[in-house]
Design a protein around this motif. Sequence first.
Motif, PDB file in Angstrom:
ATOM      1  N   GLY A 120       0.820  -1.211   0.000  1.00 64.97           N
ATOM      2  CA  GLY A 120       0.000   0.000   0.000  1.00 64.97           C
ATOM      3  C   GLY A 120       0.852   1.258   0.000  1.00 64.97           C
ATOM      4  O   GLY A 120       0.568   2.215  -0.730  1.00 64.97           O
ATOM      5  N   MET A 121       1.905   1.270   0.820  1.00 66.14           N
ATOM      6  CA  MET A 121       2.785   2.436   0.884  1.00 66.14           C
ATOM      7  C   MET A 121       3.468   2.695  -0.450  1.00 66.14           C
ATOM      8  O   MET A 121       3.519   3.837  -0.938  1.00 66.14           O
ATOM      9  CB  MET A 121       3.835   2.231   1.982  1.00 66.14           C
ATOM     10  N   LEU A 122       3.996   1.661  -1.064  1.00 64.20           N
ATOM     11  CA  LEU A 122       4.678   1.824  -2.349  1.00 64.20           C
ATOM     12  C   LEU A 122       3.716   2.317  -3.426  1.00 64.20           C
ATOM     13  O   LEU A 122       4.071   3.185  -4.240  1.00 64.20           O
ATOM     14  CB  LEU A 122       5.334   0.505  -2.767  1.00 64.20           C
ATOM     15  N   LEU A 123       2.504   1.771  -3.439  1.00 62.10           N
ATOM     16  CA  LEU A 123       1.526   2.198  -4.433  1.00 62.10           C
ATOM     17  C   LEU A 123       1.094   3.650  -4.211  1.00 62.10           C
ATOM     18  O   LEU A 123       0.985   4.429  -5.161  1.00 62.10           O
ATOM     19  CB  LEU A 123       0.301   1.281  -4.391  1.00 62.10           C
ATOM     20  N   PHE A 124       0.859   3.997  -2.960  1.00 58.38           N
ATOM     21  CA  PHE A 124       0.469   5.368  -2.654  1.00 58.38           C
ATOM     22  C   PHE A 124       1.565   6.355  -3.046  1.00 58.38           C
ATOM     23  O   PHE A 124       1.299   7.406  -3.639  1.00 58.38           O
ATOM     24  CB  PHE A 124       0.148   5.507  -1.153  1.00 58.38           C
ATOM     25  N   LYS A 125       2.811   6.027  -2.711  1.00 60.36           N
ATOM     26  CA  LYS A 125       3.908   6.931  -3.050  1.00 60.36           C
ATOM     27  C   LYS A 125       4.079   7.056  -4.557  1.00 60.36           C
ATOM     28  O   LYS A 125       4.337   8.143  -5.081  1.00 60.36           O
ATOM     29  CB  LYS A 125       5.213   6.469  -2.389  1.00 60.36           C
ATOM     30  N   PHE A 126       3.959   5.937  -5.257  1.00 61.50           N
ATOM     31  CA  PHE A 126       4.095   5.973  -6.708  1.00 61.50           C
ATOM     32  C   PHE A 126       3.016   6.850  -7.330  1.00 61.50           C
ATOM     33  O   PHE A 126       3.300   7.689  -8.188  1.00 61.50           O
ATOM     34  CB  PHE A 126       4.020   4.554  -7.282  1.00 61.50           C
ATOM     35  N   GLN A 127       1.777   6.664  -6.901  1.00 68.96           N
ATOM     36  CA  GLN A 127       0.678   7.449  -7.446  1.00 68.96           C
ATOM     37  C   GLN A 127       0.828   8.927  -7.102  1.00 68.96           C
ATOM     38  O   GLN A 127       0.578   9.812  -7.935  1.00 68.96           O
ATOM     39  CB  GLN A 127      -0.661   6.922  -6.929  1.00 68.96           C
ATOM     40  N   ALA A 128       1.240   9.209  -5.873  1.00 74.82           N
ATOM     41  CA  ALA A 128       1.384  10.600  -5.447  1.00 74.82           C
ATOM     42  C   ALA A 128       2.496  11.303  -6.216  1.00 74.82           C
ATOM     43  O   ALA A 128       2.318  12.425  -6.709  1.00 74.82           O
ATOM     44  CB  ALA A 128       1.662  10.653  -3.942  1.00 74.82           C
ATOM     45  N   LEU A 129       3.650  10.649  -6.331  1.00 77.98           N
ATOM     46  CA  LEU A 129       4.771  11.250  -7.050  1.00 77.98           C
ATOM     47  C   LEU A 129       4.460  11.404  -8.535  1.00 77.98           C
ATOM     48  O   LEU A 129       4.854  12.401  -9.159  1.00 77.98           O
ATOM     49  CB  LEU A 129       6.036  10.410  -6.855  1.00 77.98           C
ATOM     50  N   SER A 130       3.766  10.436  -9.103  1.00 75.58           N
ATOM     51  CA  SER A 130       3.417  10.505 -10.525  1.00 75.58           C
ATOM     52  C   SER A 130       2.448  11.650 -10.803  1.00 75.58           C
ATOM     53  O   SER A 130       2.438  12.204 -11.907  1.00 75.58           O
ATOM     54  CB  SER A 130       2.793   9.184 -10.990  1.00 75.58           C
ATOM     55  N   LEU A 250       4.983  10.121   2.980  1.00 78.51           N
ATOM     56  CA  LEU A 250       3.765  10.051   2.175  1.00 78.51           C
ATOM     57  C   LEU A 250       2.822  11.200   2.516  1.00 78.51           C
ATOM     58  O   LEU A 250       2.204  11.795   1.624  1.00 78.51           O
ATOM     59  CB  LEU A 250       3.053   8.717   2.402  1.00 78.51           C
ATOM     60  N   ALA A 251       2.711  11.538   3.792  1.00 75.39           N
ATOM     61  CA  ALA A 251       1.833  12.632   4.204  1.00 75.39           C
ATOM     62  C   ALA A 251       2.251  13.943   3.542  1.00 75.39           C
ATOM     63  O   ALA A 251       1.396  14.747   3.146  1.00 75.39           O
ATOM     64  CB  ALA A 251       1.858  12.779   5.728  1.00 75.39           C
ATOM     65  N   PHE A 252       3.547  14.153   3.400  1.00 76.68           N
ATOM     66  CA  PHE A 252       4.023  15.381   2.755  1.00 76.68           C
ATOM     67  C   PHE A 252       3.615  15.414   1.284  1.00 76.68           C
ATOM     68  O   PHE A 252       3.161  16.439   0.776  1.00 76.68           O
ATOM     69  CB  PHE A 252       5.541  15.485   2.879  1.00 76.68           C
ATOM     70  N   TYR A 253       3.784  14.281   0.591  1.00 75.03           N
ATOM     71  CA  TYR A 253       3.386  14.232  -0.821  1.00 75.03           C
ATOM     72  C   TYR A 253       1.885  14.489  -0.978  1.00 75.03           C
ATOM     73  O   TYR A 253       1.465  15.203  -1.895  1.00 75.03           O
ATOM     74  CB  TYR A 253       3.725  12.862  -1.426  1.00 75.03           C
ATOM     75  N   LEU A 254       1.080  13.909  -0.104  1.00 64.96           N
ATOM     76  CA  LEU A 254      -0.366  14.090  -0.191  1.00 64.96           C
ATOM     77  C   LEU A 254      -0.754  15.541   0.099  1.00 64.96           C
ATOM     78  O   LEU A 254      -1.652  16.095  -0.549  1.00 64.96           O
ATOM     79  CB  LEU A 254      -1.075  13.147   0.781  1.00 64.96           C
TER      80      LEU A 254
END
Length: 263
Positions: A120-130, A250-254
């Motif tokens: 979940g963390m990897l997917l969230f980070k990937f989606q957020a950065l993309s 992740l919170a920062f990216y969001l």
Amino acid sequence: MKLQWRYFVLAVGFFTRLPVPAVTDFQESDLNHAARYFPLVGLLIGLIAAIAWWLASWVFPPALAVLCSMAMTIYLTGAFHEDGLADSADGLGGGMDRARKLEIMQDSRLGSYGAIALVGMLLFKFQALSALTPAILPFALISAHALSRLAAVYIMASASYVRFAGKSKPLATTLSKQDIWCASAFGLVCWLGFCLMLGVNHSALSTIRFALITGLPVLAIWWWWRRLILRHLQGYTGDTLGATQQLTELAFYLGLLAWEHLA
């Protein structure tokens, strides 16, 4: 200065795979002082990740460039923080009491909770950065990696270390006020610089708005996570510090995505 260089080298060697000079006569207490450089190590990792993304973006589609950047951070740290997140999820999710939670966290095997948290963390980070605007993505990486490691330092400064029975990994457990101030300077300088950079062509109010929208999610996740581990473990472990880094990154990216959406 020589002593400070020793502490910095120790911090880099402890948290990354980067080649550093050997630290002789190592004492576990050295990590207490090295903690002041944890956010600076995060800044370094974020910078390398940004360079990896920039180079990859010349030859690959945007999504692959983001994956290259993520792979670089995982390689640089040896998945140190991701492992902490997975172990924390397994322990907190699978244990019925404090002793059992700590026992599960010591187990090197990956359980269901850990697998879900990690994927979940990897997917969230990937989606957020993309989804981030490419022009600000490098600065987001640098700021997030520095700020998230500062969040871990604040956990160390405000909670007690839960030492496992038997052999434990060395870990910084006692931070002086000077250590905390130095870590704060290294961790906040990138984020504040980021705020000022984006506010150059706007009003001071928009700069403050950016700081709030990106900073409050990090603070909220930090507060929630600290409260959770204190309730279940009565303190922190190395694994929960790794989870702190992952969650606040992740919170920062969001928060940054929210700012872009609201801008």
